[in-house]
Enzyme design. Structure first.
Site, PDB file in Angstrom:
ATOM      1  N   ASP A  67       0.744  -1.228  -0.056  1.00  0.00           N
ATOM      2  CA  ASP A  67       0.049   0.022  -0.005  1.00  0.00           C
ATOM      3  C   ASP A  67       0.838   1.289   0.083  1.00  0.00           C
ATOM      4  O   ASP A  67       2.106   1.237   0.131  1.00  0.00           O
ATOM      5  CB  ASP A  67      -0.830  -0.024   1.208  1.00  0.00           C
ATOM      6  CG  ASP A  67      -0.286  -0.543   2.656  1.00  0.00           C
ATOM      7  OD1 ASP A  67       1.091  -0.289   2.684  1.00  0.00           O
ATOM      8  OD2 ASP A  67      -0.880  -1.083   3.249  1.00  0.00           O
ATOM      9  N   ASP A 136      -7.864  -3.293  14.045  1.00  0.00           N
ATOM     10  CA  ASP A 136      -9.064  -3.775  13.593  1.00  0.00           C
ATOM     11  C   ASP A 136      -9.352  -4.815  12.784  1.00  0.00           C
ATOM     12  O   ASP A 136     -10.095  -5.199  12.152  1.00  0.00           O
ATOM     13  CB  ASP A 136      -9.869  -2.637  12.994  1.00  0.00           C
ATOM     14  CG  ASP A 136      -9.058  -2.048  11.979  1.00  0.00           C
ATOM     15  OD1 ASP A 136      -8.268  -2.361  11.660  1.00  0.00           O
ATOM     16  OD2 ASP A 136      -9.672  -0.915  11.185  1.00  0.00           O
ATOM     17  N   HIS A 138      -7.258  -4.973  10.138  1.00  0.00           N
ATOM     18  CA  HIS A 138      -6.986  -4.926   8.498  1.00  0.00           C
ATOM     19  C   HIS A 138      -5.576  -5.211   8.097  1.00  0.00           C
ATOM     20  O   HIS A 138      -4.878  -5.526   9.073  1.00  0.00           O
ATOM     21  CB  HIS A 138      -6.848  -3.187   8.413  1.00  0.00           C
ATOM     22  CG  HIS A 138      -6.004  -2.376   8.823  1.00  0.00           C
ATOM     23  ND1 HIS A 138      -6.092  -1.635   9.875  1.00  0.00           N
ATOM     24  CD2 HIS A 138      -4.273  -2.337   8.567  1.00  0.00           C
ATOM     25  CE1 HIS A 138      -4.938  -1.010  10.192  1.00  0.00           C
ATOM     26  NE2 HIS A 138      -4.136  -1.504   9.315  1.00  0.00           N
ATOM     27  N   GLU A 143      -9.725  -2.072   5.241  1.00  0.00           N
ATOM     28  CA  GLU A 143     -10.468  -1.986   6.678  1.00  0.00           C
ATOM     29  C   GLU A 143     -11.612  -2.846   6.526  1.00  0.00           C
ATOM     30  O   GLU A 143     -12.118  -3.298   5.664  1.00  0.00           O
ATOM     31  CB  GLU A 143     -10.504  -0.269   6.552  1.00  0.00           C
ATOM     32  CG  GLU A 143      -9.836   0.281   6.586  1.00  0.00           C
ATOM     33  CD  GLU A 143      -8.941   0.758   7.681  1.00  0.00           C
ATOM     34  OE1 GLU A 143      -9.030  -0.236   8.805  1.00  0.00           O
ATOM     35  OE2 GLU A 143      -8.052   1.853   7.797  1.00  0.00           O
TER      36      GLU A 143
END
Length: 246
Positions: A67, A136, A138, A143
């Site tokens: 990313d 979380d 990810h 996400e």
């Protein structure tokens, strides 16, 4: 899924580096999928040491990163291209033209995503994908969502992700709100996956991702369906997973 427990961060880093090194030795022209963040830095430092000692040769290796922040140019010291140059590429004998990161400077999101999917395809696919995991769940910047993404996409970062990343910036206001990320579908196409996790603060999400149901609300949980995944984690990160009786 193969689980390797390490005593702490240093041992976790070395064990992860051993797996990455074995891939390079077994296939000198392999394609490595790489990740940023603090967790893989120790493994990268070990790879640099082995390269300088003549144990590893990266001259034919290609890399594709997961990313990049949208809006950051490669020379921005908070960009992931800059991070990779500083923490790995500058220390090994890899050709920079063989290293790939999404183009954060590309304003046209559709073009940036199509271009990066083409980069991965032309590289021949990923032999070994290195991953971390967010609080979380990810992976990359994928996400929690209602569905698993396929190819590279432009995503809006969750507030918790922004909060976690603000330590790298002067303030939370400076953290980009959008990013380009390799999709879950692209990650799952990798021949092998290596995920590294460290610290008690990751214990809950580790247990949820690898001991709970597979759901896009916990993106990393999809890795339970991959045929060749190795999780290298320290005792603290595995503490709640072990408590669950897995």
């Amino acid at each position: 899924m193969k689980i390797i427990e390490a005593e702490g961060y240093q041992e976790m880093s070395r064990k992860a580096a051993e797996i990455l090194a074995a891939q390079v030795i077994a296939k000198p022209d392999c394609v490595l999928g790489l990740a940023t963040g603090s967790t893989p830095v120790g493994a990268y430092q070990q790879l640099i040491r082995w390269c300088r000692e003549g144990i590893l040769d990266f001259s034919h290796v290609k890399t594709v990163n997961l990313d990049e922040y949208k809006g950051l140019k490669p020379d921005n010291d908070q960009s992931y291209r800059y991070f990779m140059n500083q923490n790995l590429f500058s220390g090994i004998n890899i050709r920079l033209e063989n290293t790939h990161v999404p183009d954060g400077a590309e304003e046209d999101s559709g073009k940036a995503c199509r271009d990066y999917d083409r980069v991965i395809e032309e590289a021949g696919g990923v032999d070994l994908q290195l991953l971390g995991i967010g609080h979380d769940g990810h992976i990359g910047f994928n996400e929690p969502s209602e569905y698993f993404s396929k190819g590279t996409s432009c995503v809006t970062l969750a507030e918790r992700t922004i909060e976690a990343n603000k330590r790298f910036f002067s303030s939370a206001d400076e953290v980009p709100r959008r990013a380009y990320t390799m999709g879950i579908g692209s990650i799952m196409k990798a021949e092998k996956i290596l995920i590294v996790v460290s610290g008690e603060d990751k214990a809950e999400i580790t247990a949820k991702a690898f001991g709970g149901p597979v759901t896009p609300e916990v993106p990393a949980s999809i890795l339970q369906f991959h045929p060749d995944v190795t999780l290298v984690a320290d005792k603290a990160a595995l503490s709640k997973w072990k408590e669950s009786g897995r």
